[in-house]
Every structure is written in C-alpha cells, then in structure tokens.
Design a protein around this motif. Structure first.
Motif, short mmCIF file in Angstrom:
data_model
loop_
_atom_site.label_atom_id
_atom_site.label_comp_id
_atom_site.label_asym_id
_atom_site.label_seq_id
_atom_site.Cartn_x
_atom_site.Cartn_y
_atom_site.Cartn_z
N UNK A 231 2.73 13.94 -14.13
CA UNK A 231 1.67 14.30 -15.06
C UNK A 231 1.39 15.79 -15.00
N UNK A 232 1.37 16.37 -13.80
CA UNK A 232 1.15 17.80 -13.65
C UNK A 232 2.28 18.60 -14.29
N UNK B 176 0.84 -1.21 0.00
CA UNK B 176 0.00 0.00 0.00
C UNK B 176 0.88 1.26 0.00
N UNK B 177 1.92 1.26 0.79
CA UNK B 177 2.82 2.41 0.84
C UNK B 177 3.50 2.62 -0.52
N UNK C 228 3.93 5.56 -5.76
CA UNK C 228 3.89 5.56 -7.23
C UNK C 228 2.77 6.46 -7.72
N UNK C 229 1.60 6.40 -7.07
CA UNK C 229 0.47 7.23 -7.47
C UNK C 229 0.78 8.71 -7.31
N UNK C 230 1.36 9.09 -6.18
CA UNK C 230 1.70 10.49 -5.96
C UNK C 230 2.77 10.96 -6.94
N UNK C 231 3.76 10.13 -7.17
CA UNK C 231 4.84 10.49 -8.11
C UNK C 231 4.30 10.64 -9.52
#
Length: 94
Positions: A89-90, A75-76, A81-84
């Motif tokens: 993407x931003x 989960x961590x 990965x999701x935050x990165x």
C-alpha cells in the motif's frame, strides 16, 4: 494487470464531485476473486476435516497443544500478510 477505466464517475471524482467507485480492480483485488475465495474455502474445509479427524485420535493434552501451535501459526501468518499489505500500500501511494 488491472487497468483503470476512465468513466464519468472518475471524472467527477477528479472534479471533487463524487468518490471514484468504479475501477477494474477495486482495492487491488483480482478479477478472479470469486475463484480464489472458493479455493480458500475448499482448502479450509479440508483442513478442518483433517484436524478434527486427527484430534479424535489424540489425548486432551495433545489436542490443546495442537490448538496452541495452530493458533501461533495463524497469528504469524496474519502478521506477515498485514505487514506485506502495508508495504504494498505504501509503494502504491508513492
């Protein structure tokens, strides 16, 4: 690293006719994505074998605890990965 090719579909996309679907690196994937996928699957199989072998030698309580620890780590890592990915993407959209 990945260069965008100019072709008819991209020209049509710019004109608003069709979506651009042909790019050298669609969605940021590297050209060697098949090799990377293979390496990840091999690593996954080795980890699965190792964990099952270790679990066979443990008590039921230790197996449950190991499962909880592995789940928390997963989960961590998924959150990281999701935050990165969101940050990259931003940055790309700017």
């Amino acid at each position: 690293m990945c260069e965008k090719k100019t072709n008819q579909s991209e020209q049509n996309a710019k004109a608003g006719k069709l979506p651009a679907v042909s790019r050298d690196c669609a969605d940021g994937f590297l050209p060697i994505k098949g090799t990377i996928t293979s390496l990840v699957m091999i690593a996954s199989s080795l980890c699965n074998y190792t964990i099952l072998s270790a679990a066979a030698k443990m008590s039921a309580t230790a197996v449950i605890l190991m499962n909880v620890v592995i789940t928390v780590i997963g989960v961590v890592l998924a959150l990281f990965v999701n935050l990165r990915y969101g940050k990259l993407l931003a940055r790309t959209e700017k």
